[in-house]
Design a protein around this motif. Structure first.
Motif, PDB file in Angstrom:
ATOM      1  N   SER A  64     -39.208 -19.501  11.947  1.00  0.00           N
ATOM      2  CA  SER A  64     -40.190 -19.604  13.028  1.00  0.00           C
ATOM      3  C   SER A  64     -41.213 -18.483  12.936  1.00  0.00           C
ATOM      4  CB  SER A  64     -39.490 -19.563  14.386  1.00  0.00           C
ATOM      5  OG  SER A  64     -40.446 -19.599  15.436  1.00  0.00           O
ATOM      6  N   GLU A  65     -40.739 -17.270  12.678  1.00  0.00           N
ATOM      7  CA  GLU A  65     -41.656 -16.133  12.559  1.00  0.00           C
ATOM      8  C   GLU A  65     -42.519 -16.248  11.311  1.00  0.00           C
ATOM      9  OE1 GLU A  65     -43.563 -12.549  13.630  1.00  0.00           O
ATOM     10  OE2 GLU A  65     -42.459 -14.103  14.705  1.00  0.00           O
ATOM     11  N   MET A  66     -41.951 -16.761  10.218  1.00  0.00           N
ATOM     12  CA  MET A  66     -42.747 -17.001   9.005  1.00  0.00           C
ATOM     13  C   MET A  66     -43.931 -17.908   9.328  1.00  0.00           C
ATOM     14  SD  MET A  66     -39.867 -17.884   6.135  1.00  0.00           S
ATOM     15  CE  MET A  66     -38.211 -17.233   6.295  1.00  0.00           C
ATOM     16  N   TYR A  99     -38.964 -13.159   5.919  1.00  0.00           N
ATOM     17  CA  TYR A  99     -38.256 -13.875   4.848  1.00  0.00           C
ATOM     18  C   TYR A  99     -36.890 -13.237   4.600  1.00  0.00           C
ATOM     19  CZ  TYR A  99     -37.313 -15.793   0.182  1.00  0.00           C
ATOM     20  OH  TYR A  99     -36.735 -16.417  -0.900  1.00  0.00           O
ATOM     21  N   GLY A 100     -36.855 -11.898   4.578  1.00  0.00           N
ATOM     22  CA  GLY A 100     -35.588 -11.192   4.367  1.00  0.00           C
ATOM     23  C   GLY A 100     -34.586 -11.470   5.474  1.00  0.00           C
ATOM     24  N   ARG A 101     -35.096 -11.665   6.712  1.00  0.00           N
ATOM     25  CA  ARG A 101     -34.213 -11.982   7.846  1.00  0.00           C
ATOM     26  C   ARG A 101     -33.874 -13.462   7.925  1.00  0.00           C
ATOM     27  NH1 ARG A 101     -38.142  -8.802  10.455  1.00  0.00           N
ATOM     28  NH2 ARG A 101     -39.010 -10.688  11.421  1.00  0.00           N
ATOM     29  N   GLY A 102     -34.608 -14.305   7.183  1.00  0.00           N
ATOM     30  CA  GLY A 102     -34.413 -15.755   7.239  1.00  0.00           C
ATOM     31  C   GLY A 102     -34.967 -16.372   8.507  1.00  0.00           C
ATOM     32  N   ASP A 103     -35.994 -15.763   9.096  1.00  0.00           N
ATOM     33  CA  ASP A 103     -36.578 -16.227  10.363  1.00  0.00           C
ATOM     34  C   ASP A 103     -37.752 -17.176  10.077  1.00  0.00           C
ATOM     35  OD1 ASP A 103     -37.738 -16.579  12.851  1.00  0.00           O
ATOM     36  OD2 ASP A 103     -37.561 -14.476  13.445  1.00  0.00           O
ATOM     37  N   LEU A 135     -46.642 -16.281  11.745  1.00  0.00           N
ATOM     38  CA  LEU A 135     -47.471 -15.291  11.057  1.00  0.00           C
ATOM     39  C   LEU A 135     -48.593 -15.970  10.278  1.00  0.00           C
ATOM     40  CD1 LEU A 135     -44.698 -12.839   9.808  1.00  0.00           C
ATOM     41  CD2 LEU A 135     -46.579 -12.263  11.360  1.00  0.00           C
ATOM     42  N   LEU A 136     -48.261 -17.060   9.592  1.00  0.00           N
ATOM     43  CA  LEU A 136     -49.288 -17.786   8.840  1.00  0.00           C
ATOM     44  C   LEU A 136     -50.333 -18.377   9.772  1.00  0.00           C
ATOM     45  CD1 LEU A 136     -50.474 -19.051   6.271  1.00  0.00           C
ATOM     46  CD2 LEU A 136     -48.899 -20.973   6.608  1.00  0.00           C
ATOM     47  N   PHE A 137     -49.894 -19.054  10.816  1.00  0.00           N
ATOM     48  CA  PHE A 137     -50.833 -19.728  11.713  1.00  0.00           C
ATOM     49  C   PHE A 137     -51.737 -18.722  12.434  1.00  0.00           C
ATOM     50  CE2 PHE A 137     -47.279 -23.087  12.096  1.00  0.00           C
ATOM     51  CZ  PHE A 137     -47.757 -23.755  10.980  1.00  0.00           C
ATOM     52  N   ARG A 138     -51.154 -17.619  12.886  1.00  0.00           N
ATOM     53  CA  ARG A 138     -51.974 -16.603  13.564  1.00  0.00           C
ATOM     54  C   ARG A 138     -52.983 -15.986  12.585  1.00  0.00           C
ATOM     55  NH1 ARG A 138     -46.802 -14.518  15.834  1.00  0.00           N
ATOM     56  NH2 ARG A 138     -46.520 -15.546  17.846  1.00  0.00           N
ATOM     57  N   GLY A 139     -52.532 -15.742  11.369  1.00  0.00           N
ATOM     58  CA  GLY A 139     -53.427 -15.153  10.382  1.00  0.00           C
ATOM     59  C   GLY A 139     -54.605 -16.055  10.049  1.00  0.00           C
ATOM     60  N   VAL A 140     -54.340 -17.334   9.834  1.00  0.00           N
ATOM     61  CA  VAL A 140     -55.413 -18.284   9.515  1.00  0.00           C
ATOM     62  C   VAL A 140     -56.364 -18.438  10.708  1.00  0.00           C
ATOM     63  CG1 VAL A 140     -55.933 -20.705   8.987  1.00  0.00           C
ATOM     64  CG2 VAL A 140     -54.074 -19.534   7.775  1.00  0.00           C
ATOM     65  N   PHE A 141     -55.801 -18.481  11.918  1.00  0.00           N
ATOM     66  CA  PHE A 141     -56.629 -18.581  13.132  1.00  0.00           C
ATOM     67  C   PHE A 141     -57.604 -17.406  13.224  1.00  0.00           C
ATOM     68  CE2 PHE A 141     -57.115 -17.252  17.614  1.00  0.00           C
ATOM     69  CZ  PHE A 141     -57.817 -18.353  18.107  1.00  0.00           C
TER      70      PHE A 141
END
Length: 433
Positions: free
Chosen positions: A77-79, A71-75, A82-88
């Motif tokens: 795609s990475e945000m 979020y701090g980098r404004g990325d 991270l969510l999708f991998r975590g939920v998976f």
């Protein structure tokens, strides 16, 4: 800066306060049954789920720090990834737990001490509550991601809703339908799936654009998963130490007798009340420290760390006063059994000083997670756990149950001291403006 801290901390405090409230309600419902065994069973069953769920808490902690930095980098795609991998990973873990549930409970009851009656009731509790596992672990991930997005409001709404549904359901199942330990367990199952539905609604309301970044091949890509798991692995070992200490504490309480188990379980609610309150500031630390680390704003990073400790110390003093003046009244919230209250009151002084011995560890945890310093975090926890076991085994023959509480206070103090000594090794604190 204080405004930013409170903007994130206060919703998390309100969120976290509903968690010990739920534990208090469960203790109340079982504490007003006709035997201390019901309190012991919920405590023992709770330890098993602490072991199971806290074992996956590394997903939330690693995700919130990494998401805050993205979020701090404004990325964006990475945000999303991270969510999708975590939920998976969370859903996969939940399904595996359902498949191996019999092995989990059998092994747990072999390891844990307690009377046969308490163990039988704890097993009944477990076989109902385990069906909440996929939802419960997924919610850890989702709330961690929201926090990384600097959004403390959604986790507050979700958690308060979950716990209100849980409390109402438990009262209906226990008081209305005459269920025992199965009733409070079923209340947990119902509430977790309500939480998943609510989190999906809130996500679509504000973050629907994230779905455009969904790529299943990217989610299961080895490099992405390994980067996530490298941080998560150290935090898992750190969390495992916490689990082992609290599991050992409850197991040894059970081995001393049902009365000590019930008394210690009631007193632990004091610790949980304090810890969930301080975790509000720890979560604020994760979000703000992660954001300033990602944006490389070292001046603001150092300022937020200093202010967080001011808030932590202030609230620690408040809790010392509350526990000292209102300890006996708080015990009455959990049980009306005079023998349990009498025993618990002997050990209450250890709870009165615990906010002072423990507050710094919670603040440092949030800071270390925010800068994703998972290895140092792991090492400090290993050292603190070692202190716990050395003290307990050195003192147990002469001090009995007091030895458990001395070891617990030393464990909390050790965490904070070791993290204080090592924080200057973190690259972000070595210099920069």
């Amino acid at each position: 800066m204080n405004r930013d801290i409170l903007r994130l901390a206060l919703p998390n405090i309100l969120t976290n306060l509903t968690v010990p409230l739920l534990g208090m309600v469960d203790m109340h419902l079982m504490g007003y049954q006709d035997s201390a065994s019901f309190m012991g069973a919920v405590a023992l069953g709770g330890v098993i789920f602490n072991f199971v769920y806290w074992g996956f808490a590394f997903l939330r902690m690693s995700l919130s720090g990494m998401a805050a930095q993205a979020y701090g980098r404004g990325d964006k795609s990475e945000m999303a990834m991270l969510l999708f991998r975590g939920v998976f990973l969370a859903l996969t873990a939940g399904i595996v737990l359902l498949l191996i549930q019999k092995g989990v409970i059998h092994l747990s009851l072999i390891i844990l001490e307690g009377s046969e009656e308490v163990k039988l009731l704890a097993a009944n509790y477990f076989y109902v509550r385990i069906w909440a596992a996929p939802a419960a672990i997924a919610l850890m991930v989702i709330n961690g991601w929201f926090l990384g997005m600097q959004n403390a409001l959604y986790p507050m709404i979700i958690s308060i809703s979950i716990n209100v549904v849980n409390i109402v359901s438990s009262f209906i199942f226990v008081k209305g339908l005459g269920m025992k330990v199965e009733g409070v367990a079923l209340g947990s199952v119902v509430s977790q799936y309500v939480g998943i539905i609510l989190s999906a609604i809130l996500f679509l309301k504000k973050y629907k654009y994230i779905l455009s970044y969904f790529r299943f091949k990217e989610i299961i890509k080895r490099s992405g998963l390994m980067a996530f798991m490298n941080v998560s692995g150290d935090i898992f070992l750190r969390t495992l130490c916490v689990i082992i200490v609290f599991t050992f504490f409850t197991s040894k309480s059970a081995g001393t007798g049902d009365l000590i188990l019930a008394a210690n379980s009631a007193l632990l609610q004091f610790l949980f009340l304090f810890s969930y309150f301080l975790d509000g500031f720890a979560y604020a630390a994760e979000a703000l420290v992660g954001k300033f680390t990602g944006s490389k704003n070292h001046l603001q990073l150092k300022k937020v760390v200093k202010n967080l400790f001011y808030w932590g110390a202030g609230f620690a003093l408040v809790f010392v006063v509350v526990f000292a003046l209102g300890g006996k009244f708080i015990l009455l919230l959990f049980t009306n059994q005079d023998n349990v209250i009498e025993v618990a009151f002997r050990y209450l002084p250890w709870l009165i000083i615990l906010p002072l011995t423990g507050f710094s560890s919670y603040i440092w945890d949030g800071i270390y997670i925010g800068v994703t310093a998972s290895r140092l975090m792991r090492n400090t926890m290993l050292m603190a756990a070692l202190v716990f076991f050395i003290l307990f085994f050195s003192l147990r023959s002469s001090l009995g149950n007091h030895a458990l509480w001395i070891a617990m206070n030393s464990f909390m103090l050790g965490r904070g001291l070791f993290q204080t000594f090592l924080y200057k090794k973190l690259p972000v604190f070595k210099g920069g403006k």
